[in-house]
Design a protein around this motif. Structure first.
Motif, mmCIF file in Angstrom:
data_model
loop_
_atom_site.group_PDB
_atom_site.id
_atom_site.type_symbol
_atom_site.label_atom_id
_atom_site.label_comp_id
_atom_site.label_asym_id
_atom_site.label_seq_id
_atom_site.Cartn_x
_atom_site.Cartn_y
_atom_site.Cartn_z
ATOM 1 N N GLY A 180 0.754 -1.262 0.013
ATOM 2 C CA GLY A 180 0.044 0.113 0.153
ATOM 3 C C GLY A 180 0.934 1.155 0.168
ATOM 4 O O GLY A 180 0.239 2.465 -0.561
ATOM 5 N N ASP A 181 1.948 1.119 0.544
ATOM 6 C CA ASP A 181 2.927 2.154 0.680
ATOM 7 C C ASP A 181 3.795 2.297 -0.659
ATOM 8 O O ASP A 181 3.821 3.386 -1.325
ATOM 9 C CB ASP A 181 4.063 1.960 1.662
ATOM 10 C CG ASP A 181 3.675 2.315 2.965
ATOM 11 O OD1 ASP A 181 2.491 2.568 3.177
ATOM 12 O OD2 ASP A 181 4.463 1.649 4.121
ATOM 13 N N LEU A 182 3.803 1.296 -1.415
ATOM 14 C CA LEU A 182 4.721 1.505 -2.480
ATOM 15 C C LEU A 182 3.618 1.835 -3.815
ATOM 16 O O LEU A 182 4.066 2.453 -4.895
ATOM 17 C CB LEU A 182 5.338 0.077 -2.882
ATOM 18 C CG LEU A 182 6.422 -0.168 -2.183
ATOM 19 C CD1 LEU A 182 7.060 -1.882 -2.487
ATOM 20 C CD2 LEU A 182 7.781 0.652 -2.431
ATOM 21 N N GLY A 250 11.774 4.314 3.778
ATOM 22 C CA GLY A 250 13.051 3.954 3.864
ATOM 23 C C GLY A 250 13.521 3.624 2.635
ATOM 24 O O GLY A 250 14.866 3.887 2.331
ATOM 25 N N ASP A 251 13.034 3.211 1.477
ATOM 26 C CA ASP A 251 13.415 3.161 0.219
ATOM 27 C C ASP A 251 13.343 4.220 -0.783
ATOM 28 O O ASP A 251 13.435 4.135 -1.850
ATOM 29 C CB ASP A 251 12.699 1.853 -0.523
ATOM 30 C CG ASP A 251 11.167 1.895 -0.276
ATOM 31 O OD1 ASP A 251 10.706 2.931 -0.311
ATOM 32 O OD2 ASP A 251 10.689 0.855 -0.314
ATOM 33 N N ALA A 252 12.590 5.193 -0.024
ATOM 34 C CA ALA A 252 12.545 6.427 -0.665
ATOM 35 C C ALA A 252 11.618 6.570 -1.891
ATOM 36 O O ALA A 252 11.438 7.466 -2.760
ATOM 37 C CB ALA A 252 13.970 7.095 -1.470
ATOM 38 N N VAL A 253 10.791 5.566 -1.853
ATOM 39 C CA VAL A 253 9.486 5.477 -2.809
ATOM 40 C C VAL A 253 8.551 6.252 -2.153
ATOM 41 O O VAL A 253 8.036 6.025 -1.041
ATOM 42 C CB VAL A 253 9.179 3.910 -3.115
ATOM 43 C CG1 VAL A 253 7.777 3.760 -3.941
ATOM 44 C CG2 VAL A 253 10.201 3.103 -3.929
ATOM 45 N N ASP A 254 7.910 7.094 -3.029
ATOM 46 C CA ASP A 254 6.761 7.983 -2.425
ATOM 47 C C ASP A 254 5.604 7.956 -3.756
ATOM 48 O O ASP A 254 5.849 7.749 -4.639
ATOM 49 C CB ASP A 254 7.364 9.534 -2.453
ATOM 50 C CG ASP A 254 6.542 10.312 -1.561
ATOM 51 O OD1 ASP A 254 5.436 9.971 -1.226
ATOM 52 O OD2 ASP A 254 6.797 11.667 -1.870
#
Ligand code: GTP
Length: 350
Positions: A180-182, A250-254
């Motif tokens: 859901g974040d990605l 954390g992985d800088a995916v926004d």
């Protein structure tokens, strides 16, 4: 030769062993896919399932030369071109759909670029959707360790959660939250042993052939994203603006959605997208939008993957009374402030 409507292409990706072949094997028994040409990419020693070959008959094409993303873009063009030529000569059964399975390590972006930009392919095919299998057992660690796995999840229109039978509910919930974040807009669908209905993954693109209209809401799903007004007006979508929507993954995916209340100038938009694509294309994992362009009654649809944007298309009508321009972004190492400031600079003549 009479031109036929472009053939929808579904790209099925997903990390190594995440269940792509299992899904395809099941899908090919679905009558909805009876006239589907399947292109699988044999990498290393992975054998093609016999049931699969039987089901797909002559329309199964195996690409043998390695990883589809890095070595086979030319082959993909050739293979799809060949399918069209052989269909025209009735050498193969007629097909009205193509399914391309990538290798587990593939970065899907180059394949999408090929489909969206090769003149031959653009004439005969259209990208329908990107479907990504995510392994419930290993998905979280694959996302942590492998940038390809992140990209595969981020660009997807549909996410298939496989092997849910092998994990407990808490683990499945953790993976679902991470996805859901990605990629907030892709609907994760639990798929045990490949058991998924074709309807759940087909027609994931903007155009709904059954209704012959554009399903903007289903395609954009802007409500799934954190809202940012790019015009400086507040928007009160309640997305629980916690860390999940703040770009601190954390992985800088926004992921975020920009709204514009006032009509946009097409020249500004074109210059903006051009600049973003050329300077920060690597960070633009996926972008889709519906725009109110000054002087244009009808909505303009744009979408892109990394460095490449699909040519803008005009829809027949706005889907509802909401005439605001809306653009959703999934980015990596690309802050939303940079995206909005780039446009502001262009609009300001800077
Ligand atoms: N228990 C369980 N096993 C599954 C499920 N889906 C797939 N598998 C098994 O997982 C293994 C890998 O599945 P494949 O369909 O070959 O995966 P793939 O993504 O095509 O694999 P590669 O092509 O090697 O990347 C096989 O042994 C499948 O039988 C599932 O939902 N549950």
């Amino acid at each position: 030769m009479i031109d036929r409507p472009p053939v929808p292409v579904t790209v099925l990706t997903g990390f190594l062993g995440s269940g792509k072949s299992t899904v395809i094997g099941r899908l090919l028994r679905d009558p909805a896919l009876a006239r589907t040409a399947v292109i699988v990419n044999e990498y290393g020693e992975v054998p093609i399932d016999h049931a699969l070959v039987r089901a797909a008959e002559e329309n199964l094409v195996t690409l043998n030369s390695g990883c589809l993303c890095c070595t086979l873009r030319g082959d993909l063009v050739e293979t799809l071109g060949d399918l069209i030529a052989r269909r025209a000569k009735a050498e193969i059964p007629d097909f009205n759909r193509v399914l391309v399975e990538t290798t587990g390590l593939a970065d899907p972006a180059p394949i999408l670029h090929t489909l969206m930009s090769e003149p031959l392919l653009v004439r005969h095919f259209r990208l329908d959707g990107i479907v990504t299998t995510i392994d419930a057992v290993h998905g979280l660690s694959q996302i942590e360790r492998h940038p390809e796995a992140v990209k595969q999840a981020a660009v997807a229109d549909r996410l298939l959660l496989t092997k849910g039978d092998l994990v407990d509910a808490a683990r499945l919930a953790a993976l679902t939250a991470r996805l859901g974040d990605l990629n907030p807009a892709a609907r994760p669908i639990r798929v045990d042993h490949g058991d998924v209905a074709a309807a759940a993954i087909l027609d994931a693109g903007l155009f709904d052939p059954a209704r012959k209209t554009a399903d903007v809401r289903g395609w954009l799903r802007e409500e799934a994203y954190a809202a940012t007004s790019a015009d400086g007006h507040a928007h009160h979508h309640d997305h629980g603006a916690g860390p999940a929507h703040d770009g601190n993954h954390g992985d800088a995916v926004d992921s975020f959605c920009l709204f514009f209340d006032a009509p946009l100038e097409w020249d500004d938009v074109a210059a903006w997208l051009d600049l973003l694509a050329s300077l920060r294309g690597d960070g633009l994992l996926r972008m889709k939008g519906i725009l109110d362009i000054r002087g244009e009654e009808r909505p303009v649809v744009i979408h892109g993957v990394q460095h490449l944007f699909h040519p803008p298309a005009l829809l027949d009508a706005w889907p509802d009374d909401d005439r605001r321009s809306r653009i959703v972004f999934i980015t990596r190492d690309l802050d939303r402030a940079v995206v909005t400031q780039t446009l502001a600079a262009i609009r300001g003549g800077g």
